[in-house]
Design an enzyme around this catalytic site. Sequence first.
Site, PDB file in Angstrom:
ATOM      1  N   LYS A 175       0.839  -1.215   0.000  1.00  0.00           N
ATOM      2  CA  LYS A 175       0.000   0.000   0.000  1.00  0.00           C
ATOM      3  C   LYS A 175       0.870   1.260   0.000  1.00  0.00           C
ATOM      4  O   LYS A 175       0.680   2.155  -0.811  1.00  0.00           O
ATOM      5  CB  LYS A 175      -0.912   0.043   1.238  1.00  0.00           C
ATOM      6  CG  LYS A 175      -1.869  -1.107   1.375  1.00  0.00           C
ATOM      7  CD  LYS A 175      -2.837  -0.902   2.548  1.00  0.00           C
ATOM      8  CE  LYS A 175      -2.198  -0.892   3.926  1.00  0.00           C
ATOM      9  NZ  LYS A 175      -1.719  -2.190   4.414  1.00  0.00           N
ATOM     10  N   ARG A 225      11.187  -1.490  11.463  1.00  0.00           N
ATOM     11  CA  ARG A 225      10.103  -1.075  12.344  1.00  0.00           C
ATOM     12  C   ARG A 225       9.990  -2.048  13.506  1.00  0.00           C
ATOM     13  O   ARG A 225      10.119  -3.249  13.327  1.00  0.00           O
ATOM     14  CB  ARG A 225       8.792  -1.069  11.552  1.00  0.00           C
ATOM     15  CG  ARG A 225       8.414   0.319  11.100  1.00  0.00           C
ATOM     16  CD  ARG A 225       7.259   0.301  10.179  1.00  0.00           C
ATOM     17  NE  ARG A 225       6.072  -0.379  10.707  1.00  0.00           N
ATOM     18  CZ  ARG A 225       4.918  -0.442  10.042  1.00  0.00           C
ATOM     19  NH1 ARG A 225       4.810   0.121   8.853  1.00  0.00           N
ATOM     20  NH2 ARG A 225       3.890  -1.073  10.557  1.00  0.00           N
ATOM     21  N   ARG A 251      12.067  -6.342   6.142  1.00  0.00           N
ATOM     22  CA  ARG A 251      11.898  -4.985   5.610  1.00  0.00           C
ATOM     23  C   ARG A 251      12.835  -3.973   6.277  1.00  0.00           C
ATOM     24  O   ARG A 251      13.039  -3.989   7.482  1.00  0.00           O
ATOM     25  CB  ARG A 251      10.436  -4.552   5.837  1.00  0.00           C
ATOM     26  CG  ARG A 251      10.161  -3.121   5.466  1.00  0.00           C
ATOM     27  CD  ARG A 251       8.699  -2.879   5.238  1.00  0.00           C
ATOM     28  NE  ARG A 251       7.938  -2.818   6.486  1.00  0.00           N
ATOM     29  CZ  ARG A 251       6.645  -2.497   6.529  1.00  0.00           C
ATOM     30  NH1 ARG A 251       5.978  -2.272   5.407  1.00  0.00           N
ATOM     31  NH2 ARG A 251       6.012  -2.465   7.679  1.00  0.00           N
ATOM     32  N   ARG A 271      -9.773   0.816   8.391  1.00  0.00           N
ATOM     33  CA  ARG A 271      -9.369  -0.549   8.710  1.00  0.00           C
ATOM     34  C   ARG A 271     -10.477  -1.320   9.406  1.00  0.00           C
ATOM     35  O   ARG A 271     -10.284  -2.498   9.750  1.00  0.00           O
ATOM     36  CB  ARG A 271      -8.175  -0.515   9.652  1.00  0.00           C
ATOM     37  CG  ARG A 271      -6.848  -0.616   8.961  1.00  0.00           C
ATOM     38  CD  ARG A 271      -5.830  -0.204   9.996  1.00  0.00           C
ATOM     39  NE  ARG A 271      -4.682  -1.061   9.980  1.00  0.00           N
ATOM     40  CZ  ARG A 271      -3.511  -0.649   9.490  1.00  0.00           C
ATOM     41  NH1 ARG A 271      -3.365   0.513   8.945  1.00  0.00           N
ATOM     42  NH2 ARG A 271      -2.484  -1.445   9.559  1.00  0.00           N
ATOM     43  N   ARG A 278      -0.802  -8.708  13.518  1.00  0.00           N
ATOM     44  CA  ARG A 278      -1.304  -7.718  12.553  1.00  0.00           C
ATOM     45  C   ARG A 278      -2.093  -8.412  11.449  1.00  0.00           C
ATOM     46  O   ARG A 278      -3.109  -7.898  10.975  1.00  0.00           O
ATOM     47  CB  ARG A 278      -0.141  -6.904  11.980  1.00  0.00           C
ATOM     48  CG  ARG A 278       0.334  -5.804  12.936  1.00  0.00           C
ATOM     49  CD  ARG A 278       1.760  -5.380  12.686  1.00  0.00           C
ATOM     50  NE  ARG A 278       1.986  -4.823  11.371  1.00  0.00           N
ATOM     51  CZ  ARG A 278       3.190  -4.794  10.776  1.00  0.00           C
ATOM     52  NH1 ARG A 278       4.246  -5.284  11.387  1.00  0.00           N
ATOM     53  NH2 ARG A 278       3.322  -4.272   9.585  1.00  0.00           N
TER      54      ARG A 278
END
Length: 213
Positions: A13, A155, A122, A88, A166
Site C-alpha cells: 500500500k 520497524r 523490511r 481498517r 497484525r
Amino acid sequence: MIIVFLGPPGSGKGTYASILTKKLGIPHISTGDLVRDEIKAGTKLGKEAAEYVNRGELIPDEKILEILKNRVLKPDCAKGFILDGYPRTVNQAEDLNKIAKVDIVVNLNVPDEVIIERLAYRLICRNCGAIYNEKTLKPKKPGVCDICGGPLYKREDDEPEVIKERLNVYREKTQPLIDFYKKRGLLVEVKTEKFNAPPEEVANEILNLINKK
Ligand code: ADP
C-alpha cells in the site's frame, strides 16, 4: 479524487501510494506514519497509541479518526488524497463517509507467505521512507538508502509475533471492508501474480484502473 488502498500489512500500500502521489499530484496519507509521528513527538495521543501499535492491535476508532481529521483538513488535501491504512474497520469506513466521498478503493491481495517474508526483512529509510528488503531488495551499501543516503531501520512491529497479530487483525477487522466497498461499486482488484513485478509497473497498472473508473 479520494483513493483508498486496502490490503494486508506488507501488501505494498505504502509503496504504490507513494508512487501515485507524484503521478496524481495529491497527498499520500498513511495513518501508520501519522501514528508513528505522534509516538516520536511523545504527545499524549502518541503515548496511548504506542501500546496498541507495539502489540499489533488497532488503535480505537475515535482516536485514529481524530488523527486523520487533523490531517485531511489541511489545505493540500482540498483536491483529494490517497489513504493508506485507513479505513481498517467497517466503523472507520462509516466515519470516513461522513467527512469525505471515496471515489475508488484499490484492493491488494497478497498471500500470507509473501507478506511475512516482506515484513520480517523490511528496511525503511528514516529520511525519505524508501523501502528495502534484506533478502530481496538489498540497498547497494548496507544500512544506507540508495536514493538519499539516509540511515535504514527496521520497524519495531516488524517482528514475527507482532506480524502474526497484525495479519490476524487484518483478516478479522479489515477484510470485511472488501465486501463493504464491493457492494458500493467502488472496489478494483490488483491481481496477486503481479506482485513480483517492479513497483513502478504495478503503480502504472493501478493508475490505468483509476483512469478507467
Ligand atoms: P501495517 O504495515 O500493519 O499496515 P501501518 O503502518 O499502516 O502498518 O500501521 C501501523 C500500526 O498503526 C497498526 O498496527 C495500528 O496499530 C496503527 N494504525 C494505523 N492505521 C490505523 C487505523 N486506521 N486504525 C487503527 N489503528 C491504526
